[in-house]
Motif scaffolding. Structure first.
Motif, PDB file in Angstrom:
ATOM      1  N   UNK A   1      -3.281 -34.146 -40.750  1.00  0.00           N
ATOM      2  CA  UNK A   1      -2.149 -34.954 -41.233  1.00  0.00           C
ATOM      3  C   UNK A   1      -0.787 -34.290 -41.023  1.00  0.00           C
ATOM      4  N   UNK A   2      -0.729 -32.952 -41.102  1.00  0.00           N
ATOM      5  CA  UNK A   2       0.548 -32.244 -40.889  1.00  0.00           C
ATOM      6  C   UNK A   2       0.996 -32.350 -39.433  1.00  0.00           C
ATOM      7  N   UNK A   3       0.045 -32.264 -38.520  1.00  0.00           N
ATOM      8  CA  UNK A   3       0.362 -32.348 -37.093  1.00  0.00           C
ATOM      9  C   UNK A   3       0.764 -33.784 -36.737  1.00  0.00           C
ATOM     10  N   UNK A   4       0.060 -34.755 -37.303  1.00  0.00           N
ATOM     11  CA  UNK A   4       0.400 -36.166 -37.067  1.00  0.00           C
ATOM     12  C   UNK A   4       1.807 -36.473 -37.583  1.00  0.00           C
ATOM     13  N   UNK A   5       2.115 -35.953 -38.775  1.00  0.00           N
ATOM     14  CA  UNK A   5       3.444 -36.170 -39.376  1.00  0.00           C
ATOM     15  C   UNK A   5       4.535 -35.515 -38.525  1.00  0.00           C
ATOM     16  N   UNK A   6       4.237 -34.323 -38.004  1.00  0.00           N
ATOM     17  CA  UNK A   6       5.193 -33.631 -37.137  1.00  0.00           C
ATOM     18  C   UNK A   6       5.424 -34.444 -35.861  1.00  0.00           C
ATOM     19  N   UNK A   7       4.341 -34.966 -35.304  1.00  0.00           N
ATOM     20  CA  UNK A   7       4.442 -35.794 -34.100  1.00  0.00           C
ATOM     21  C   UNK A   7       5.304 -37.021 -34.332  1.00  0.00           C
ATOM     22  N   UNK A   8       5.120 -37.676 -35.480  1.00  0.00           N
ATOM     23  CA  UNK A   8       5.917 -38.884 -35.808  1.00  0.00           C
ATOM     24  C   UNK A   8       7.391 -38.519 -35.961  1.00  0.00           C
ATOM     25  N   UNK A   9       7.629 -37.412 -36.635  1.00  0.00           N
ATOM     26  CA  UNK A   9       9.009 -36.965 -36.822  1.00  0.00           C
ATOM     27  C   UNK A   9       9.690 -36.712 -35.469  1.00  0.00           C
ATOM     28  N   UNK A  10       8.949 -36.076 -34.563  1.00  0.00           N
ATOM     29  CA  UNK A  10       9.521 -35.772 -33.244  1.00  0.00           C
ATOM     30  C   UNK A  10       9.854 -37.052 -32.475  1.00  0.00           C
ATOM     31  N   UNK A  11       8.975 -38.032 -32.545  1.00  0.00           N
ATOM     32  CA  UNK A  11       9.234 -39.304 -31.859  1.00  0.00           C
ATOM     33  C   UNK A  11      10.488 -39.955 -32.438  1.00  0.00           C
ATOM     34  N   UNK A  12      10.543 -40.064 -33.768  1.00  0.00           N
ATOM     35  CA  UNK A  12      11.681 -40.729 -34.424  1.00  0.00           C
ATOM     36  C   UNK A  12      12.996 -40.004 -34.160  1.00  0.00           C
ATOM     37  N   UNK A  13      12.991 -38.692 -34.372  1.00  0.00           N
ATOM     38  CA  UNK A  13      14.233 -37.911 -34.288  1.00  0.00           C
ATOM     39  C   UNK A  13      14.732 -37.768 -32.847  1.00  0.00           C
ATOM     40  N   UNK A  14      13.795 -37.552 -31.927  1.00  0.00           N
ATOM     41  CA  UNK A  14      14.237 -37.371 -30.534  1.00  0.00           C
ATOM     42  C   UNK A  14      14.603 -38.702 -29.882  1.00  0.00           C
ATOM     43  N   UNK A  15      14.101 -39.808 -30.428  1.00  0.00           N
ATOM     44  CA  UNK A  15      14.545 -41.130 -29.949  1.00  0.00           C
ATOM     45  C   UNK A  15      16.013 -41.321 -30.330  1.00  0.00           C
ATOM     46  N   UNK A  16      16.350 -40.945 -31.571  1.00  0.00           N
ATOM     47  CA  UNK A  16      17.754 -41.027 -32.034  1.00  0.00           C
ATOM     48  C   UNK A  16      18.651 -40.106 -31.203  1.00  0.00           C
ATOM     49  N   UNK A  17      18.193 -38.875 -31.008  1.00  0.00           N
ATOM     50  CA  UNK A  17      18.972 -37.898 -30.234  1.00  0.00           C
ATOM     51  C   UNK A  17      19.182 -38.379 -28.807  1.00  0.00           C
ATOM     52  N   UNK A  18      18.136 -38.983 -28.240  1.00  0.00           N
ATOM     53  CA  UNK A  18      18.201 -39.493 -26.870  1.00  0.00           C
ATOM     54  C   UNK A  18      19.265 -40.587 -26.740  1.00  0.00           C
ATOM     55  N   UNK A  19      19.347 -41.446 -27.753  1.00  0.00           N
ATOM     56  CA  UNK A  19      20.347 -42.525 -27.722  1.00  0.00           C
ATOM     57  C   UNK A  19      21.765 -41.952 -27.742  1.00  0.00           C
ATOM     58  N   UNK A  20      21.980 -40.915 -28.563  1.00  0.00           N
ATOM     59  CA  UNK A  20      23.307 -40.280 -28.635  1.00  0.00           C
ATOM     60  C   UNK A  20      23.657 -39.608 -27.307  1.00  0.00           C
ATOM     61  N   UNK A  21      22.669 -38.960 -26.702  1.00  0.00           N
ATOM     62  CA  UNK A  21      22.901 -38.270 -25.424  1.00  0.00           C
ATOM     63  C   UNK A  21      23.190 -39.283 -24.312  1.00  0.00           C
ATOM     64  N   UNK A  22      22.434 -40.377 -24.300  1.00  0.00           N
ATOM     65  CA  UNK A  22      22.654 -41.421 -23.280  1.00  0.00           C
ATOM     66  C   UNK A  22      24.037 -42.049 -23.418  1.00  0.00           C
TER      67      UNK A  22
END
Length: 200
Positions: A86-107
């Motif tokens: 569950x900790x690894x799954x939660x980390x994976x979800x966080x990375x998807x959510x946060x890096x999607x936001x970061x990607x939008x700002x960078x684009x």
């Protein structure tokens, strides 16, 4: 009669050799250029003027960040489907959510500055994805959390440089705004890694 038979056999042999060389050369055809290299080449060509000269150097910060965002999103999705921890799954979800936001700002910033970003996952990112995809259970969790700690330490180092050394003030500000989030990612990655390491 025998001579002509031998001649035709020789011709057939030559044809087979030629075909096999022909087929072999397909394997040596150049691969499609890496998406990161395509972006870097485009920036070199488009930003090589007096007005945009300083942007050519700064563009690398955005190209590197875009590469990381795409990789973290894909690896995060993989972690959510492959891991049972569950900790690894939660980390994976966080990375998807946060890096999607970061990607939008960078684009958005890249579009404003006329900077080209990689259009898809780079060869390096694909290799990392393939390596992780081959692992299961504890081996996957260990490799994924190790990669998240190592990757974020390297990214933070690059973004700190951008926040201090980028010539463009907007790029310096973009980098400074990214740092708190990246440090948060690193802390979460370290916590997940400690929990995974404790399992064995």
């Amino acid at each position: 009669m025998k001579k002509s038979n031998l001649f035709s056999k020789a011709l057939l042999g030559a044809a087979v050799v030629t075909m096999s060389f022909g087929m072999g050369s397909c394997k040596n055809e150049p691969k499609a250029e890496d998406p990161k290299e395509v972006a870097e080449d485009a920036n070199e060509a488009n930003l090589d003027t007096e007005a945009t000269d300083s942007l050519e150097d700064d563009s690398q910060y955005l190209v590197d960040a875009a590469e990381v965002d795409m990789k973290e999103i894909e690896l995060g999705k993989l972690a959510q489907t492959k891991s049972t921890n569950p900790d690894v799954k939660a980390l994976g979800k966080m990375m998807v959510d946060e890096h999607t936001k970061a990607s939008e700002a960078t684009k958005a910033l890249a579009a404003k500055k006329g900077i080209t970003l990689p259009a898809s996952l780079t060869e390096k990112g694909q290799d990392k994805y393939g390596d992780l995809n081959d692992k299961t259970g504890y081996d996957f969790d260990k490799a994924y959390t190790d990669a998240m700690v190592d990757g974020h330490e390297k990214t933070i180092d690059k973004i700190e440089k951008a926040s201090e050394k980028a010539k463009d003030p907007d790029i310096r500000m973009w980098a400074a705004n990214m740092l708190p989030e990246l440090n948060k990612h690193l802390e979460h990655s370290k916590m997940a890694k400690e929990k995974v390491d404790a399992v064995k």
